[in-house]
Design a protein around this motif. Structure first.
Motif, mmCIF file in Angstrom:
data_model
loop_
_atom_site.group_PDB
_atom_site.id
_atom_site.type_symbol
_atom_site.label_atom_id
_atom_site.label_comp_id
_atom_site.label_asym_id
_atom_site.label_seq_id
_atom_site.Cartn_x
_atom_site.Cartn_y
_atom_site.Cartn_z
ATOM 1 N N GLN A 143 0.841 -1.189 0.000
ATOM 2 C CA GLN A 143 0.000 0.000 0.000
ATOM 3 C C GLN A 143 0.880 1.244 0.000
ATOM 4 O O GLN A 143 2.054 1.190 0.383
ATOM 5 N N GLU A 144 0.313 2.368 -0.417
ATOM 6 C CA GLU A 144 1.038 3.640 -0.392
ATOM 7 C C GLU A 144 1.338 4.031 1.058
ATOM 8 O O GLU A 144 0.642 3.621 1.983
ATOM 9 N N PRO A 203 -3.566 5.528 -5.559
ATOM 10 C CA PRO A 203 -2.762 5.070 -6.695
ATOM 11 C C PRO A 203 -3.474 5.190 -8.039
ATOM 12 O O PRO A 203 -2.825 5.249 -9.074
ATOM 13 N N GLY A 261 -3.625 9.452 -8.318
ATOM 14 C CA GLY A 261 -2.416 10.185 -7.994
ATOM 15 C C GLY A 261 -2.661 11.333 -7.034
ATOM 16 O O GLY A 261 -1.752 12.096 -6.724
#
Length: 78
Positions: A24-25, A43, A46
């Motif tokens: 995950q980010e 994602p 952005g």
């Protein structure tokens, strides 16, 4: 893994996912005097997604992590 930084008006914690294949980010948590924000990059777009918790919500969340399933109301002292 995580990092902690102390800025002028907030403490910033960044959680870095070092898990398996579906990473995950990073999540950035900013603790201010009156609220806490959580940010994570979407994602697909952005764009950053932001969630803001009041201090009362943050205290409830912390308590909820240690309680069994159910409905609760915490009483605040002071």
């Amino acid at each position: 893994m995580f990092t902690i930084e102390h800025d002028f008006d907030a403490t910033v914690i960044t959680l870095i996912d070092e898990g398996g294949v579906a990473l995950q980010e990073d999540v950035t948590i900013c603790a201010f005097e009156d609220c806490v924000t959580l940010e994570q990059l979407d994602p697909l777009t952005g764009e950053p997604m932001r969630l803001t918790l009041s201090m009362a919500q943050l205290h409830d969340l912390a308590a909820a992590l240690d309680l069994p399933e159910g409905s609760y109301r915490l009483t605040r002292k002071g």
